[in-house]
Design an enzyme around this catalytic site. Sequence first.
Site, PDB file in Angstrom:
ATOM      1  N   LYS A 116      41.453  66.268  21.041  1.00  0.00           N
ATOM      2  CA  LYS A 116      40.899  66.184  19.687  1.00  0.00           C
ATOM      3  C   LYS A 116      41.880  66.646  18.613  1.00  0.00           C
ATOM      4  CE  LYS A 116      36.064  66.269  20.775  1.00  0.00           C
ATOM      5  NZ  LYS A 116      34.754  66.726  20.336  1.00  0.00           N
ATOM      6  N   GLU A 200      37.188  73.993  12.741  1.00  0.00           N
ATOM      7  CA  GLU A 200      36.827  73.052  11.687  1.00  0.00           C
ATOM      8  C   GLU A 200      35.905  73.728  10.692  1.00  0.00           C
ATOM      9  OE1 GLU A 200      36.680  68.681  13.923  1.00  0.00           O
ATOM     10  OE2 GLU A 200      34.827  69.544  13.166  1.00  0.00           O
ATOM     11  N   HIS A 235      23.330  69.246  19.832  1.00  0.00           N
ATOM     12  CA  HIS A 235      24.484  68.418  19.466  1.00  0.00           C
ATOM     13  C   HIS A 235      24.599  67.167  20.325  1.00  0.00           C
ATOM     14  CE1 HIS A 235      25.711  71.371  16.631  1.00  0.00           C
ATOM     15  NE2 HIS A 235      25.940  72.285  17.544  1.00  0.00           N
ATOM     16  N   ARG A 292      35.409  54.005  24.669  1.00  0.00           N
ATOM     17  CA  ARG A 292      34.579  53.397  25.732  1.00  0.00           C
ATOM     18  C   ARG A 292      33.346  52.799  25.085  1.00  0.00           C
ATOM     19  NH1 ARG A 292      30.465  57.016  25.261  1.00  0.00           N
ATOM     20  NH2 ARG A 292      31.092  59.164  24.856  1.00  0.00           N
TER      21      ARG A 292
END
Length: 498
Positions: A116, A200, A235, A292
């Site tokens: 990420k 973040e 989440h 994907r």
Amino acid sequence: MFSKILVANRGEIAVRIIKACRELKITSAALYSEADKNSLHVRLADEAYLIGNSPSSESYLNIEKIISLAKRINASAIHPGYGFLSENAGFIEAVEKSGVIFIGPSSMSVKMMGDKTSARKLMESHNVPIVPGTTAPISDLMQGLAEAEKIGFPVLLKASAGGGGKGMRKVFSAEEFSEAFASAKNESLKAFASDDIYIEKYIEDPKHIEVQIIADKLGNYCHLFERDCSVQRRHQKVIEEAPSSFVDNELRERLTAAAINAAKACSYYNAGTIEFLVDKSKNVYFLEMNTRLQVEHPVTESITGIDLVKEQISIAEGNPLSFKQGDLKIYGHSIECRVYAEDTDNNFVPSTGQIKLHRRPDGIGIRVDTGIDPFSNVSIFYDPMLTKVISWGRNRQEAIDRMIRALGEYKIAGVLTNIAALRWVLKQPEFLDGSFDINFVEKSFLPLIPDKWKSEQAFEYENAVSVLAALLKDRANQTSSNGVCLSKNNKWIEGRYE
Ligand code: ADP
């Protein structure tokens, strides 16, 4: 042209791929674990091979066994579905080397987007807006704290190798940082064998909006509009829809342009999804790319009429996309509900057992993608998602009405499910007016458990039990007067669908 495809997955997505193969007149080969001997995907496929014991590590995640099986049975290609090995660059590389075609992107694209922090760096350099924060893993506690203070609390600690919401911690203040940092690292290490953590800015009450893209190996890129996946628990998505009622034409332009940029940045081909958070002022932030097919791809299929799995197979064969951007239009509205075997009253813990009754909804505008039927075992070994119900309507309200009707018809006995909870969500004012954000379930649903909607769940349960009783009585009657019926059923259980 492919003659045989090995489907390296299980459950509803394996069934979905097998059906696409059948339409394309390609032989489908299923693989399965001990726990899945009686599974629907095994019976549906043209060929089926036992791959190993029940734990995923010995079956659906066993790279060597899967590739050697593909070669032994002369499969032209492997479709990985989602989850399991679908985003494992090592697996894809091994498939590429074996001479079998991988139905998905190149291992290089997957590598570029898999980590990420490097994906965030790549996006930043290609004008794709990212969530403010670090673009390299943070190993030192004091450095992390300094970065968090620079970004401004609240912040979110995330695992670089993350997925499924694991290794994520929200931190409100400097005092909480040290403990959260240690526990995020620990969870990430356990889940992904890497304790790389980055930071973040925590975006307040955003929407999760993602863009479906597709590209061929000849350099043609298209987007298939957006999906709103803001109804989440822990989440993880539970209800998705397309298009998003929050997205106007201007925002759609920005989202889709950023998504195409992201796909081009990693020389992507095949189907992929770029996920964004969008805040109340319609600022767009790149979250991650899923390299994907997504669980929620059917809502995009419903509003565009494109069969994404058949398109994936065609792209892997080297063909150009079967459409151009200008050919695509949004037709009506579509919603997907994920039906999980879980106890919604008890922190959504998975529920296991044998399916005793599976009476699925149908009728206009309803599609059911399922991996179960009566006698299927829902085991502890795999993801507890059983089925997806997808509705389509000329407009959002019609899609909602159809979904509520369909979920009311859906009867599953043998395991607990979240069906009643899904119906509850669909009737809430925040869902109906589209104002819900990613915290909706947590804020509105969890505090109600178990009192307010317990009666509705009890009703669903009673209803399923009485239908089951009637069904068993029916069967008993038929068997006593005419033994053929049950034996036919048994034969069907052991045989294959035609
Ligand atoms: P994973 O790969 O583990 O699923 P994602 O980065 O895709 O993690 O995020 C999953 C979900 O977590 C998002 O859909 C959103 O609900 C929440 N989330 C992630 N990042 C943020 C953020 N910076 N601010 C607020 N919520 C976030």
